[in-house]
Each structure stands twice: as structure tokens, then as C-alpha cells.
Design an enzyme around this catalytic site. Structure first.
Site, PDB file in Angstrom:
ATOM      1  N   ARG A 145      -6.924   9.028 -10.211  1.00  0.00           N
ATOM      2  CA  ARG A 145      -7.149   9.545  -8.810  1.00  0.00           C
ATOM      3  C   ARG A 145      -6.115  10.556  -8.154  1.00  0.00           C
ATOM      4  NH1 ARG A 145      -6.472   7.140  -3.456  1.00  0.00           N
ATOM      5  NH2 ARG A 145      -9.216   7.266  -2.628  1.00  0.00           N
ATOM      6  N   VAL A 146      -6.317  11.046  -6.778  1.00  0.00           N
ATOM      7  CA  VAL A 146      -5.388  11.421  -6.526  1.00  0.00           C
ATOM      8  C   VAL A 146      -6.303  11.410  -5.013  1.00  0.00           C
ATOM      9  CG1 VAL A 146      -3.982  13.500  -5.668  1.00  0.00           C
ATOM     10  CG2 VAL A 146      -3.456  12.814  -7.068  1.00  0.00           C
ATOM     11  N   GLY A 147      -5.169  10.445  -3.666  1.00  0.00           N
ATOM     12  CA  GLY A 147      -6.278  10.253  -2.345  1.00  0.00           C
ATOM     13  C   GLY A 147      -5.697  11.522  -1.396  1.00  0.00           C
ATOM     14  N   ASP A 148      -6.084  11.363  -0.175  1.00  0.00           N
ATOM     15  CA  ASP A 148      -6.395  12.157   0.679  1.00  0.00           C
ATOM     16  C   ASP A 148      -4.759  12.834   1.521  1.00  0.00           C
ATOM     17  OD1 ASP A 148      -6.233   9.848   1.613  1.00  0.00           O
ATOM     18  OD2 ASP A 148      -6.233  10.589   3.914  1.00  0.00           O
ATOM     19  N   THR A 163      -5.389   7.507   7.413  1.00  0.00           N
ATOM     20  CA  THR A 163      -5.276   6.240   6.905  1.00  0.00           C
ATOM     21  C   THR A 163      -6.546   6.141   6.729  1.00  0.00           C
ATOM     22  OG1 THR A 163      -3.900   4.231   6.236  1.00  0.00           O
ATOM     23  CG2 THR A 163      -4.960   5.123   8.438  1.00  0.00           C
ATOM     24  N   GLY A 164      -6.544   4.945   5.306  1.00  0.00           N
ATOM     25  CA  GLY A 164      -7.884   4.544   4.985  1.00  0.00           C
ATOM     26  C   GLY A 164      -8.723   5.831   3.737  1.00  0.00           C
ATOM     27  N   THR A 171      -1.733   3.142   4.485  1.00  0.00           N
ATOM     28  CA  THR A 171      -0.982   4.828   4.285  1.00  0.00           C
ATOM     29  C   THR A 171       0.069   4.267   5.399  1.00  0.00           C
ATOM     30  OG1 THR A 171      -2.564   5.631   2.537  1.00  0.00           O
ATOM     31  CG2 THR A 171      -0.830   7.367   3.920  1.00  0.00           C
ATOM     32  N   GLY A 177      -9.292   7.792   1.435  1.00  0.00           N
ATOM     33  CA  GLY A 177      -9.024   9.545   1.066  1.00  0.00           C
ATOM     34  C   GLY A 177     -10.150   9.852   0.540  1.00  0.00           C
ATOM     35  N   SER A 224       0.903  -1.078  -0.207  1.00  0.00           N
ATOM     36  CA  SER A 224      -0.073  -0.252   0.090  1.00  0.00           C
ATOM     37  C   SER A 224       1.133   1.471  -0.343  1.00  0.00           C
ATOM     38  CB  SER A 224      -1.106   0.387   1.304  1.00  0.00           C
ATOM     39  OG  SER A 224      -0.521   0.108   2.334  1.00  0.00           O
ATOM     40  N   THR A 239       2.142   6.967   0.293  1.00  0.00           N
ATOM     41  CA  THR A 239       0.678   5.434   0.236  1.00  0.00           C
ATOM     42  C   THR A 239       1.012   5.753  -1.302  1.00  0.00           C
ATOM     43  OG1 THR A 239      -0.991   4.950  -0.300  1.00  0.00           O
ATOM     44  CG2 THR A 239      -1.106   7.212   0.202  1.00  0.00           C
TER      45      THR A 239
HETATM   46  C1  SD4 Z   1      -5.670   7.001  -0.062  1.00  0.00           C
HETATM   47  N1  SD4 Z   1      -5.111   7.180   2.462  1.00  0.00           N
HETATM   48  O1  SD4 Z   1      -4.800   7.265  -1.244  1.00  0.00           O
HETATM   49  C2  SD4 Z   1      -4.770   6.421   1.049  1.00  0.00           C
HETATM   50  C3  SD4 Z   1      -4.932   5.092   1.164  1.00  0.00           C
HETATM   51  C4  SD4 Z   1      -5.431   4.632   0.723  1.00  0.00           C
HETATM   52  O2  SD4 Z   1      -7.417   3.250   0.873  1.00  0.00           O
HETATM   53  O3  SD4 Z   1      -5.072   3.953   0.113  1.00  0.00           O
HETATM   54  N2  SD4 Z   1      -6.825   4.399   1.200  1.00  0.00           N
HETATM   55  O4  SD4 Z   1      -6.895   7.550   0.156  1.00  0.00           O
END
Ligand code: SD4
Length: 295
Positions: free
Chosen positions: A180-183, A203-204, A152, A206, A50, A170
Site C-alpha cells: 500500500r502507498v498512501g498520499d 496528514t491523516g 505523517t 491518505g 508513524s 511517513t
Molecule cells: C498515509 N498520510 O500514508 C499517511 C499517514 C497515515 O493514517 O498513516 N495516516 O496515509
């Protein structure tokens, strides 16, 4: 009063990360050096599916990385949608130190990294490719909750002087849409700190963190007098309220860690399975199970 330094990192991979960060501090490194070196252990580990090298790819089979770093003077650096570079956290630090900007993405981020001497390398390991092939059979988008106890990696540090530092890195949600970009690279979402108050990281999923400006809110709640754990809990509850009638609740997991200016730490998550590593002088390096809202 709590004896400083204190380190707190997300998940099982937080243990080796803390170990490395602690060593860095003891060898005279700065808090910034410590959080960078700490999370680099997860970026380099092919078994961590991850983060960084060995991370699971997006639905086109590409490993794309997000990371950010922040110091006690609110200097920040971030990269998103970065490919073929093993240590996005170090690129984020260079963005912070060498450019007038905070965030670089995609091709531009990669070009900057190469100019700074980073090596281009293939980050898709055989195992990750195999997982991808298996996923392709159904091609169903459903993030895996608590992927083998790592997701993450976020690390928060308070140094001996009481200054705060944070890092977050992450490979994002596996099987995400390309681009896609996360948090995690978003200052205020995946990571935030205010040196007068405290720091927080997420974490989790995003999308849930971005919707609520998660980490910034946790810090703001600590400013209003909440303990790190109470602040994390309030934001997890806010997220739950938004998601409780949504179909994506099914695969929602969210965890926050927080550390305040006094060196007190806390965490809270939505579902069981989240843990975090804490390192201080008194009790050494240990894993703690996060308290959670629903089972
Ligand atoms: C994100 N927080 O990109 C990160 C890690 C993740 O499912 O993959 N969460 O959202």
C-alpha cells in the site's frame, strides 16, 4: 507584511523538525536543505511510530516508507514503498537531483538508494515489533486516529526571498496491506506547492487525501483568493461530504497545513487532536491546535 522565513510542520514532532530547519537556514542552508533536515529528525526518532525508523509496520510486519520533496521551481522527488533505508526524504531528494524522474518505488527505489551510498538497516524497532504482535491478535484494520499526536510529518517553508519548499515523510498507515502507498509521496496529494501562490501538505488517512487531490486543491483555492485556513477548511469539508455516510468515517482523521506566498499560514482538520508547529522570527517556535469540523 509577514517577516520571512516562516516554517510550518505537522504534529508535535513538528517542533524539533522546525528547530532543525531554522538552524539550517540560519547557518546558510537553502530552503530545500532546511525542509530535508527538518523532517529527518522525525525519521530518525525511534519514538515516532508513524515516520521512518520506529514506524509501525504493515500487516506482514514490514516497515515501508513513503516520502516526497518539492522546491520553488517545481522540481520534485519521491519514493514510495521503500524498505530498509532510514531517510527516505534524502532518497527522494536524490531522485529529484540525479534522475530525470520524479518517483521511484519499492525494490527499484532501494536499489537506487544503495547505489547512492545509503545504508541498508533494519527499521523495525523492538517497540514497533511489540505493537505489531499485539495487533496480530485481532488483525483488524483500523487506523488509529492521531497516533500519540504524531502521524505523517509534512513541513512547508518560505525562505527570506519568498521562495517555497516542502517535504513530507511517513511510514504510512500502520497495519496496511503490504504494498500500500498512501498520499504522502504523491505530489499533489500529500504535498504540493506553486511558487507563485503557496504550498500545502496533508496528514491523516491518505486514501481520503488522494481521492480529493487534497494538497493541490488547497493551493488552487489559495490562488482563487482564499486564505490558507479557508482553503484547508474547504477541502476538509469536501472530504467530510464524501465520507459522512461511509463506514470508514469512524477512523477518518485528516489535517492540512498551508502557507501562502505572503508568508501567511493556516491549517484545518476534521477532528480534535491535530496540532502543528509554526516557527517565525516574531513568535519563535510554537505548537498550535488545529481548528476542526466535528468532535
Ligand atoms: C498515509 N498520510 O500514508 C499517511 C499517514 C497515515 O493514517 O498513516 N495516516 O496515509
Amino acid at each position: 507584511p509577514v517577516k520571512k522565513p516562516v516554517l510550518i510542520s505537522t504534529w508535535n514532532h513538528g517542533l524539533p523538525a522546525n528547530e532543525e530547519a531554522w538552524k539550517t537556514l540560519k547557518n546558510g542552508g537553502s530552503g530545500l536543505d532546511a525542509v530535508e533536515a527538518g523532517v529527518m529528525t522525525a525519521e530518525a526518532d525511534p519514538k515516532v511510530s508513524s515516520v521512518g525508523y520506529g514506524g509501525w509496520p504493515d500487516r506482514e510486519g514490514k516497515v515501508t516508507l513513503d516520502a516526497c520533496i518539492m522546491d520553488h521551481q517545481s522540481n520534485c522527488g519521491s519514493v514510495a514503498f521503500l524498505q530498509d533505508i532510514k531517510h527516505p526524504i534524502s532518497v527522494a531528494r536524490k531522485v529529484m537531483e540525479k534522475t530525470p524522474h520524479i518517483m521511484l518505488v519499492g525494490e527499484g527505489a532501494k536499489q537506487f538508494a544503495l547505489e547512492e551510498g545509503f545504508k541498508e538497516e533494519n527499521l523495525l524497532t523492538e517497540d514497533a515489533e511489540k505493537a505489531y504482535r499485539e495487533w496480530l491478535e485481532k488483525s483488524e484494520y483500523k487506523p488509529v486516529i492521531n497516533i500519540e499526536n504524531h502521524d505523517t510529518i509534512s513541513m512547508l517553508a518560505i525562505d527570506e526571498n519568498g521562495d517555497l519548499y516542502g517535504a513530507c515523510t511517513t511510514s504510512g498507515a500502520a497495519w496496511k496491506v503490504h504494498g500500500r502507498v498512501g498520499d504522502s509521496p504523491i505530489i499533489g496529494a500529500g504535498l504540493f506547492l506553486d511558487n507563485e501562490v503557496g504550498s500545502a501538505a496533508a496528514t491523516g488517512l491518505g486514501e481520503a487525501v488522494m481521492r480529493t487531490s487534497g494538497s493541490a486543491m488547497v493551493v488552487e483555492l489559495m490562488r482563487q483568493g482564499k486564505s490558507p485556513m479557508e482553503a484547508c477548511k474547504e477541502i476538509v469539508e469536501r472530504i467530510y461530504k464524501i465520507y459522512k455516510n461511509r463506514p470508514d468515517l469512524e477512523y477518518l482523521q485528516i489535517g492540512f497545513i498551508a502557507l501562502n506566498k505572503q508568508g501567511e499560514y493556516g491549517a484545518y482538520c476534521l477532528r480534535p487532536g491535530f496540532n502543528y508547529a509554526v516557527y517565525d522570527e516574531k513568535d519563535g517556535n510554537r505548537l498550535i491546535d488545529g481548528e476542526y469540523k466535528i468532535s
